[in-house]
Scaffold this motif. Structure first.
Motif, mmCIF file in Angstrom:
data_model
loop_
_atom_site.group_PDB
_atom_site.id
_atom_site.type_symbol
_atom_site.label_atom_id
_atom_site.label_comp_id
_atom_site.label_asym_id
_atom_site.label_seq_id
_atom_site.Cartn_x
_atom_site.Cartn_y
_atom_site.Cartn_z
ATOM 1 N N ALA A 91 45.061 43.284 29.464
ATOM 2 C CA ALA A 91 44.176 44.453 29.427
ATOM 3 C C ALA A 91 44.982 45.738 29.285
ATOM 4 O O ALA A 91 44.624 46.615 28.487
ATOM 5 C CB ALA A 91 43.307 44.487 30.680
ATOM 6 N N ARG A 95 44.700 48.388 26.251
ATOM 7 C CA ARG A 95 44.335 49.782 26.558
ATOM 8 C C ARG A 95 45.311 50.784 25.936
ATOM 9 O O ARG A 95 44.961 51.949 25.755
ATOM 10 C CB ARG A 95 44.286 49.996 28.071
ATOM 11 N N ASP A 102 36.743 50.496 27.098
ATOM 12 C CA ASP A 102 36.973 49.573 28.202
ATOM 13 C C ASP A 102 37.515 48.248 27.680
ATOM 14 O O ASP A 102 37.235 47.847 26.543
ATOM 15 C CB ASP A 102 35.665 49.294 28.961
ATOM 16 N N VAL A 103 38.262 47.551 28.527
ATOM 17 C CA VAL A 103 38.815 46.243 28.171
ATOM 18 C C VAL A 103 38.491 45.273 29.298
ATOM 19 O O VAL A 103 38.695 45.586 30.471
ATOM 20 C CB VAL A 103 40.345 46.303 27.972
ATOM 21 N N HIS A 104 37.975 44.099 28.928
ATOM 22 C CA HIS A 104 37.701 43.038 29.905
ATOM 23 C C HIS A 104 38.330 41.747 29.385
ATOM 24 O O HIS A 104 38.125 41.380 28.225
ATOM 25 C CB HIS A 104 36.195 42.852 30.091
ATOM 26 N N VAL A 105 39.078 41.077 30.247
ATOM 27 C CA VAL A 105 39.745 39.830 29.870
ATOM 28 C C VAL A 105 39.115 38.677 30.645
ATOM 29 O O VAL A 105 39.089 38.696 31.877
ATOM 30 C CB VAL A 105 41.260 39.900 30.147
#
Length: 129
Positions: A91, A95, A102-105
């Motif tokens: 993430a 970023r 936004d970043v979601h892993v």
């Protein structure tokens, strides 16, 4: 969301064409995709001297019209000691890409990783030919 299926690449670094139409202009989507791949290539499995992208640990990257990113990834083994920190590393790398929201892993083990997912570059680096 645009789906850039990294696992289905024909060769290392060649992401599949997005599966849906995006509000993001194609030129910008291509730049974001290239920059995300470059960012993923800065993250290494600490036990293997190859980046996670070339290892085939990235299964899918979705880029929304708002430039938010969702990543599906795995590890070489469920008991990998970096299971708790690797998603944060991924993430943070994504970023760093200009223009990303936004970043979601998501961590998944289905399908489980196996060496056939590695790129030729990774096989050469690990002397697996």
């Amino acid at each position: 969301m645009d789906d850039v299926n990294m696992a289905g690449r024909e060769e290392a670094g060649a992401a599949e064409t997005p599966a849906t139409t995006s509000a993001i202009p194609q030129e910008e989507l291509d730049r974001l995709t290239d920059d995300i791949i470059a960012a993923l290539k800065t993250v290494y499995d600490p036990e293997i001297p190859v980046d996670i992208y070339e290892l085939g640990l990235i299964y899918k990257v979705d880029i929304s019209d708002d430039r938010d990113v969702v990543v599906d990834m795995t590890l070489t083994a469920p008991g990998c000691p970096v299971a708790g920190t690797m998603p944060v590393m991924v993430a943070d790398a994504i970023r760093s890409v200009e223009g990303i929201g936004d970043v979601h892993v998501n961590m998944t083990f289905d399908p489980p990783w196996d060496p056939s997912r590695m790129s030729d570059e990774a096989r050469v680096a690990l002397n697996m030919f």
